[in-house]
Structure formats: C-alpha cells, structure tokens
Design a protein around this motif. Sequence first.
Motif: not given
Length: 204
Positions: A2-6, A19-24
């Motif tokens: 799943a995407n990870i949002t900071i 890290l798999t997925g998008d880093l936003v």
Amino acid sequence: SANITIADSTKLPLTGGTLTGDLVISTSAFTNLDLKTSRTVATDNIGGLQFFKSSTLKGQIFGVNDGKVKIATGGSTVAMTLDENQNVGIGTDSPSQKLDVVGHIEANTTNANFRAIDGGIITKLQSASVGGVVGGVVGTESANNLAIVTSNQTRMFVNTSGNVGIGTTSVGTLHGAAYGTTKLHVDGGTDRGQMIIEGDSFAG
C-alpha cells in the motif's frame, strides 16, 4: 504494498530496508528530501536515486562532494554532468563551458539552425531555403560582417554589402585610397595577390 503518506506532523523512522509502493511527502511548506553523508573525499558520491528493473540497475541521479550532480544511464554510465559552475557536460564529467559535448550534435527539423548571439551580433549555421536556393547557410543574421578564419587569422572577409576580401578586410581600399564598389579584392601581400584559375581543358 500500500502507499505510504508522510504528513507534516509524522516521521518515518526507517533505517535501511525496502519500501514497496509509493512514497508521498505532503506538506503546505517548502519540501525537501535531504540525502546526507559523512564522506569527505571530493570525488565521493553523496547519495542519489537509483532506478531498477527488477534487480537490474537501469539509471541513477546522484550528487558528488565536489558539487557536481550526475545522471547515469545504462546502469552506472554517466551521461550528463552539471558542475558547481552551472556548466553542463554531455559525454564528459569535466565540462569547461556552459554546454560541453563530447560527440556529435544533430538538429533534425525544418530550418534547423544554430545561432550564436553576442549583443546585437547574430551568427548562424543553418540548413534552409534562402533566396530560393535550398542548402546550407553560414553567415550573419544581423547587419554585421562575416570572417572565415584559420589559425585565428582572417583569411576571407565578406562585408555587409556582400563584397569579398581575400587577405584583406579593407575591401576596395588600396594604399589608403578607396576604389568604389569592389566585389572581389585579393591581397597576397608579398606575393602581389596572385590568383590562379584552372580548368581541365581550354574553352572553345
């Protein structure tokens, strides 16, 4: 995956790992992604972004301690370098000019041209149709003279009226006297302006 949002108020305490997925990174302020290192040698890489296809490295963007930023393709082959003086090198990692290219340059389009501008002086190299003739063009776009130079010496000179001087830049002037419109002026110096016209056979 799943995407990870900071968000502004959170941190991601990650030391290594994948890290798999998008880093936003989302914030209302100016956003930085800082890559820091304790390496001190000028040629050491500081860090960068690497691009993989599965486990194969395809390209990367990275910084160097000497102030350069490099773009590599085909894995780790440096294709472009931007140095600390804002010079760009293609095919070289030591550019000495604003654009320093090692290799061939091709402009493939209608009326492709290269223009060198110094104040109001515009010199161009162009493939175009000029005066109804299609071909290569070398000359000035502005109202300035054109010189053909070898060994940093002017060998042929064309003034703004289209008059040509060979061995002289004072077309139509001899020993301080002006001789009116002179389309071709040859000054051979101590050779007295010798000019040879040669053909394969006599006309007639």
